[in-house]
Design a protein around this motif. Structure first.
Motif, PDB file in Angstrom:
ATOM      1  N   ASP A 226      81.458  40.486  48.540  1.00 51.87           N
ATOM      2  CA  ASP A 226      80.850  40.122  47.270  1.00 51.87           C
ATOM      3  C   ASP A 226      81.791  40.622  45.983  1.00 51.87           C
ATOM      4  O   ASP A 226      81.819  42.093  45.775  1.00 51.87           O
ATOM      5  CB  ASP A 226      79.527  40.755  47.123  1.00 51.87           C
ATOM      6  CG  ASP A 226      78.606  40.191  48.056  1.00 51.87           C
ATOM      7  OD1 ASP A 226      78.718  38.785  48.468  1.00 51.87           O
ATOM      8  OD2 ASP A 226      77.569  40.756  48.673  1.00 51.87           O
ATOM      9  N   ILE A 227      82.461  39.855  45.185  1.00 43.42           N
ATOM     10  CA  ILE A 227      83.188  40.188  44.169  1.00 43.42           C
ATOM     11  C   ILE A 227      82.283  40.389  42.914  1.00 43.42           C
ATOM     12  O   ILE A 227      81.365  39.677  42.533  1.00 43.42           O
ATOM     13  CB  ILE A 227      84.436  39.073  43.855  1.00 43.42           C
ATOM     14  CG1 ILE A 227      85.241  38.978  45.207  1.00 43.42           C
ATOM     15  CG2 ILE A 227      84.863  39.271  42.497  1.00 43.42           C
ATOM     16  CD1 ILE A 227      86.082  37.932  45.031  1.00 43.42           C
ATOM     17  N   VAL A 228      82.619  41.818  42.497  1.00 46.37           N
ATOM     18  CA  VAL A 228      81.759  41.822  41.335  1.00 46.37           C
ATOM     19  C   VAL A 228      82.419  42.093  40.018  1.00 46.37           C
ATOM     20  O   VAL A 228      81.889  42.051  38.831  1.00 46.37           O
ATOM     21  CB  VAL A 228      81.221  43.432  41.510  1.00 46.37           C
ATOM     22  CG1 VAL A 228      80.269  43.448  42.751  1.00 46.37           C
ATOM     23  CG2 VAL A 228      82.174  44.447  41.655  1.00 46.37           C
ATOM     24  N   PHE A 229      83.899  41.957  40.027  1.00 43.47           N
ATOM     25  CA  PHE A 229      84.455  42.180  38.608  1.00 43.47           C
ATOM     26  C   PHE A 229      85.930  41.439  38.988  1.00 43.47           C
ATOM     27  O   PHE A 229      86.727  41.908  39.937  1.00 43.47           O
ATOM     28  CB  PHE A 229      84.703  43.406  38.290  1.00 43.47           C
ATOM     29  CG  PHE A 229      85.489  43.814  36.946  1.00 43.47           C
ATOM     30  CD1 PHE A 229      85.153  43.287  35.961  1.00 43.47           C
ATOM     31  CD2 PHE A 229      86.649  44.541  37.026  1.00 43.47           C
ATOM     32  CE1 PHE A 229      85.882  43.476  34.863  1.00 43.47           C
ATOM     33  CE2 PHE A 229      87.683  44.428  35.892  1.00 43.47           C
ATOM     34  CZ  PHE A 229      86.995  44.205  34.838  1.00 43.47           C
TER      35      PHE A 229
ATOM     36  N   GLU B 227      87.737  42.975  42.367  1.00 39.81           N
ATOM     37  CA  GLU B 227      86.988  44.345  42.989  1.00 39.81           C
ATOM     38  C   GLU B 227      85.697  43.656  43.474  1.00 39.81           C
ATOM     39  O   GLU B 227      84.903  42.993  42.941  1.00 39.81           O
ATOM     40  CB  GLU B 227      86.633  45.300  41.726  1.00 39.81           C
ATOM     41  CG  GLU B 227      87.583  45.944  41.170  1.00 39.81           C
ATOM     42  CD  GLU B 227      87.390  46.918  40.091  1.00 39.81           C
ATOM     43  OE1 GLU B 227      88.232  47.650  39.564  1.00 39.81           O
ATOM     44  OE2 GLU B 227      85.852  46.969  40.155  1.00 39.81           O
ATOM     45  N   SER B 228      85.543  43.891  44.653  1.00 35.33           N
ATOM     46  CA  SER B 228      84.360  43.686  45.419  1.00 35.33           C
ATOM     47  C   SER B 228      83.703  44.991  45.691  1.00 35.33           C
ATOM     48  O   SER B 228      84.315  46.221  45.071  1.00 35.33           O
ATOM     49  CB  SER B 228      84.603  43.261  46.746  1.00 35.33           C
ATOM     50  OG  SER B 228      85.003  44.137  47.748  1.00 35.33           O
TER      51      SER B 228
END
Lengths: 446, 129, 481
Positions: free
Chosen positions: B37-40, B60-61
């Motif tokens: 899950d990529i968050v940024f 970033e995940s």
């Protein structure tokens, strides 16, 4: 005594199960000639009773703030700790837990850190706070590191009126690095604005001050912040959180990163540790922050829940490119601060700050009237100030000890120009009687 | 999923010609799957010059972080602003709405050195064994 | 779920006498005073206690149950340590009190340093670092100072770390200004001697090594590693995270380590506090002692003193003297165990880990299967339809804390298990039974594991949502739900 749970019989069962005769059979990978064969040079094993007796004996050789009226501050403050704080932090569920990497069974730690982060943001006016760093000194270093990374500049202007040990720590970390530290002298107890101006170029990553500064004096932070920003430098402050019960929030005077020593928020003076490194900053620097951060989310049942977040900054993921190498922090001290601030509330914190500064002004006023004594800096201060004695200050402090008073801190060791000067601190715990007794003994110093 | 009409890099970026010497760049389905899950997504500024293989940003995940490398040299002419609010687009639609930057190509010859869909598929199949 | 403290509203209890609200204005110019009220909880003592008690019940500590978290050494935290750390004569001493007021504290620091030197074989020791990673940076700065002092003409700009290293090692080396280069492990799980040899050279300042390594294996070529490192002019740094395996068994200085940190919160029974405070004492061989942080405690006759001046010292790494009350707990531990007890720690930790490994091997593959030290790494079977994460979460339902997962990085789907010496065979047997059942569930009912944990106060948390929404503080009206 030891804390091994297995009986001899258990161990025999284990050896049988493993099909070996002795634990020594498990040690074949070790260089045999290096295995310890003789008795270690340690004391003999002791019962719990004997351990307690030994520690009592050691403790009895120390003078504690429980028995002495302490007028020392300088980064370690003798404030009152509400009973709620130890009751909570002594709960095994909190203090025997590890870092909350398994959030499903760590909501206690995670939510308390989230609440702590909120309180630190509210106190400082910053957008984000982390879960804690080691202490005020290392927090200050981390802020400087962030500023250099963010601005890609390499000069740091550090006020000489910052705690000498904090400056020493910063020097240790930055020695032989690409970052150049320049110290800005003080004038009449405050950072010398002209000296600062002459050094403040567009190569400066940050201007770093302490508020109140090491001498207790209130720096002209509004001006300092504006001057820093004019050159595109960040403005970093190191604060004494109790003072924020009455003083202006760092956000109001333009601080970009706020650090501080959180010991005053419910931690005993403890001979210097464990303490609590406070770190908060504006949103813009969030992804460059050091240390752990807790965020809110939901679980698969739709409940509000907390987890460690923004972890890609940290050493266990980013390794050599992490924003910091910190792993263990001071989580339990952050919990103390959280319980402290919850118990005191805004009104309680204001009372602590007000009583401390009032006591300090009462004392300074009294010392200022003793013939031969002088208050060094005629400027606004919080609960600490510098006074210079006419006579021998070591003898004075020894005499005070005989009256169960721990006197001010001699400053010559840190600032050779401040001969016979003492840094006095007053907290809400110092009574009028204690202050008057101190003054009466100071009067004998000529 | 490896679309046939794109070119690929060994570091799991894809390149698509979007006209006028402009190339669109993103990361592959395989890469987003590996990251989780990529968050940024940190992207460069428009007008930044990039050399081939140079890092243009970071994804970033929750549990990982990965550099993003430009498969070709050139100047950044656009970045996908939508990823600021919705980094999950990289997970959901890596080849379309999850694109990252557009570059105006400086050395068109570099394109011939990139992997075809077939070669890239071979690469990831070897890697996952 | 428990509400946030800011969502309570009751009458605050007062703990200090009320102060004159006008006093601040009287003494301090108004431009320094705050304008807005600080927003803090307004809560009665009863609500404070109920709130934090409720939160504590959502937590799991060593006091709650088995905590086999690999590389973290979650051994039992003796209660006497807590009792003595609260003594006024220890918790209530000001760090700047005159030396004659703190003779007991100085004695304690001096003697604890002595105990640590005795079990490690080192000549010098400092208690100043506040944590393991803080000890690492201290140690690496000592190495840097040593090289600069002894051969300033050399350009040693690289630090080697094995691929099994904790993330703190490369992060620390980079923080100290070094480039980081990785050394491979061989198929036995030891550091690859050929790869090490290839990497060693005039540019290498040090090798940072954890022994036993993070696979729980003793580096059996340690003496050869040490010889090669020293031959190249580099130093050998020891990461003491796994020192519990060696306590009372072997002295790291005898293995060729030049400098090493010791996590008092792992090996010496001080609690982890939900992430800290810990303490990271650093020991060094004689050649490195001139560089140790100041001040150091010295003893003259029967009196103790601070020695602040030391020409070649790296300086200070923390304000004051480190996490003193953690040192107090470690001192109490040494004193309780004594020579006899300390001699048993490492051996019992190794025995327990091998027992657990032996039993669990019936259900889970152990990729590096040789005799382990204090911990070992296992994985799910590759044909199971569940991941290590699923197994870890299911372990919670059986009443245990999960092991360390997805570390070390060289083992796919790693679960790293460390029982420590304080756990009993009975507890380990219960754990083995639970893991046996989970293995069966993994085959028969993988969906159950994917939903786990079912019994915890909260279920699996949406970490991606946390990372995207970034709610990092409480704001009225803002909620992740």
């Amino acid at each position: 005594m030891d804390y091994i749970g297995n009986t001899e019989a258990d161990n025999k069962d284990i050896l049988r199960e493993l099909g070996i005769a002795s634990t020594e059979d498990l040690l074949k990978d070790l260089p045999q000639d290096r295995i310890i064969r003789q008795r270690l040079g340690l004391p003999p094993a002791a019962s719990e009773f004997e351990v307690k007796t030994q520690l009592r004996k050691i403790a009895s050789q120390n003078s504690s703030v429980a028995d002495f009226a302490c007028f020392l501050g300088a980064g370690a403050y003798d404030h009152y700790i509400p009973s709620t704080v130890p009751v909570i932090t002594k709960r095994g569920e909190f203090y025997t837990a590890y870092t909350p990497y398994q959030p499903e069974i760590s909501q206690g730690t995670l939510q308390s850190i989230f609440e702590y982060q909120t309180m630190i943001c509210n106190l400082t006016g910053m957008d984000v706070a982390n879960a804690s760093l080691y202490d005020g000194a290392t927090a200050l270093y981390e802020a400087i590191h962030l500023a250099c990374e963010h601005t890609q500049r390499n000069i740091i202007l550090v006020a000489k009126a910052i705690h000498p040990e904090y400056r020493q720590v910063v020097h240790t970390y930055l020695k032989n690095s690409r970052i150049i530290i320049k110290e800005i002298p003080f004038l009449a107890g405050l950072t010398d604005l002209a000296a600062l101006k002459s050094q403040l170029t567009d190569q400066v990553a940050a201007v770093v001050v302490q508020q109140p500064n090491f001498f207790g004096c209130l720096e002209p932070v509004q001006q300092l912040g504006a001057m820093s920003h004019e050159q595109g430098a960040l403005f970093i402050t190191s604060v004494y959180p109790v003072s924020l019960g009455v003083l202006q929030k760092p956000a109001e005077y333009g601080a970009d990163i706020v650090t501080g020593e959180g010991q005053s928020l419910g931690l005993p003076v403890s001979f210097g540790g464990p303490y609590l490194g406070i770190f908060a900053c504006r949103q813009e620097f969030m992804r460059k922050m050091p240390g752990r951060i807790v965020g809110e989310s939901i679980d698969n049942r739709g409940q509000r829940a907390y987890v460690l977040t923004l972890q890609a900054r940290e050493q266990h993921i980013r390794r050599e490119r992490a924003t910091s190498n910190i792993c263990s922090n001071e989580a339990l001290c952050a919990l103390s601060a959280c319980v402290y601030l919850s118990s005191m509330g805004a009104a309680g914190l204001r009372d602590v700050a007000t009583a401390s500064l009032s006591g300090a002004h009462y004392l300074a006023n009294a010392i200022g009237r003793i013939p031969g004594w002088k208050i060094n800096f005629k400027t606004a201060f919080f609960n600490e100030f510098v006074a210079t004695a006419p006579g021998n200050i070591e003898a004075l402090n020894r005499r005070l000890l005989r009256k169960n008073i721990i006197g001010g801190l001699p400053l010559e060791k840190y600032y050779p120009e401040l001969k016979k000067s003492l840094l006095f601190c007053v907290t809400e715990k110092r009574t009028k009687t204690e202050i008057d007794t101190l003054v009466s003994i100071l009067k004998e110093n000529r | 999923m490896v679309p046939k009409d794109l070119k690929y890099s060994k570091s799991h970026e894809w390149v698509k010609a979007v006209g006028n010497n402009t190339m669109m760049i993103g990361i592959t389905d395989y890469a987003q799957e590996e990251l989780g899950d990529i968050v940024f997504v940190e992207l460069p500024k428009v007008e930044q010059q990039l050399k081939q293989q140079e890092s243009f940003g970071v994804a970033e995940s929750v549990k990982a972080v990965s550099d993003l490398f430009s498969p070709v040299s050139g100047m950044v002419v656009a970045v996908n602003e939508a990823l600021g609010k919705q980094p999950e687009l990289v997970n959901k639609e890596p080849y379309t709405n999850g694109w990252m930057i557009k570059i105006s190509l400086a050395a068109p010859a570099e394109l011939s050195g990139l992997l075809s869909a077939e070669d890239y598929e071979k690469l990831i199949n070897e890697g996952s064994k | 779920m428990e509400k946030v403290i800011f969502e309570y509203h009751s009458q605050s209890t007062s703990y200090v006498p009320a102060a004159d609200p006008q006093a601040a204005k009287k003494h301090i110019p108004v431009e320094y005073l705050g304008v807005e009220e600080v927003i803090l909880p307004q809560v009665s003592e009863q609500d404070v206690i109920r709130h934090f008690t409720a939160l504590s019940k959502l937590n799991f500590g060593v006091d709650n149950g088995f905590y086999p978290l690999g590389s973290c050494t979650m051994k039992y935290n003796p209660k006497i340590n807590e009792t003595v750390a609260d003594f006024d004569g220890l918790a209530g001493i000001h760090p700047y009190a005159p030396e004659e007021c703190v003779q007991g504290a100085l004695q304690l620091v001096y003697e604890l340093e002595g105990f640590l030197k005795e079990v490690s074989g080192f000549a010098g020791m400092t208690l100043q670092p506040a944590a393991g990673a803080h000890g690492e940076i201290t140690g690496v700065l000592l190495i840097k100072a040593y090289h600069q002092q002894n051969h300033p003409e050399q350009k040693r700009t690289v630090i080697l770390v094995p691929d099994t290293a904790h993330g703190t090692n490369p992060a620390t080396a980079a923080l100290a200004g070094y480039q980081v280069r990785q050394v491979k492990s061989d198929d036995q799980g030891d550091i690859d001697l050929d790869d090490l040899q290839r990497n060693l050279g005039p540019d290498i300042a040090a090798l940072m090594l954890t022994n036993p390594n993070t696979l729980g294996l003793f580096e059996k070529n340690i003496l050869e590693v040490s010889r090669q490192v020293h031959k190249s002019g580099a130093l050998l740094y020891g990461d003491g995270a796994n020192f519990n395996a060696l306590l009372g068994l072997i002295k790291p200085a005898e293995l060729g380590f030049d400098v090493m940190h010791f996590n008092l919160h792992k090996t010496f029974s001080t609690p982890h506090g939900g992430g800290g405070p810990g303490a990271g004492a650093v020991g060094t061989i004689k050649e490195l002692t001139p560089f140790l942080p100041v001040p150091q405690v010295i003893k003259k006759g029967k009196k103790y003193f601070w020695k602040h001046q030391q020409a070649n010292s790296i300086g200070k790494v923390r304000s004051f003297y480190g996490n003193f009350l953690i040192a107090v707990r470690a001192y109490a531990y040494f004193f309780a165990l004594g020579a006899e007890g300390i001699a048993r720690v490492g051996r019992q930790a190794v025995l327990n880990a091998n027992y657990l490994k032996h039993k669990l091997e019936n259900y889970y593959p152990v990729p590096y299967g040789r005799t382990c030290m204090h911990e070992f790494v296992m994985t799910p079977h590759h044909d199971w339809a569940v991941s290590t994460l699923d197994i870890a979460k299911r372990i919670i339902d059986y009443g245990f804390h999960p092991p360390t997962i997805y570390f070390p990085l060289i083992v796919h789907e790693a679960m790293m298990i460390e029982p420590t010496e304080t756990e009993t065979k009975e507890t380990m047997d219960t754990f083995v039974n639970a893991l046996g059942q989970i293995a069966a569930e993994a085959v028969q009912n993988p969906e159950l594991l994917k939903k786990a944990p079912l019994t915890s106060p909260v279920g699996r948390i949406d970490e991606a949502r946390a990372g995207r929404q970034l709610i990092l503080k409480y704001e009225k009206g803002r909620d992740a739900r």
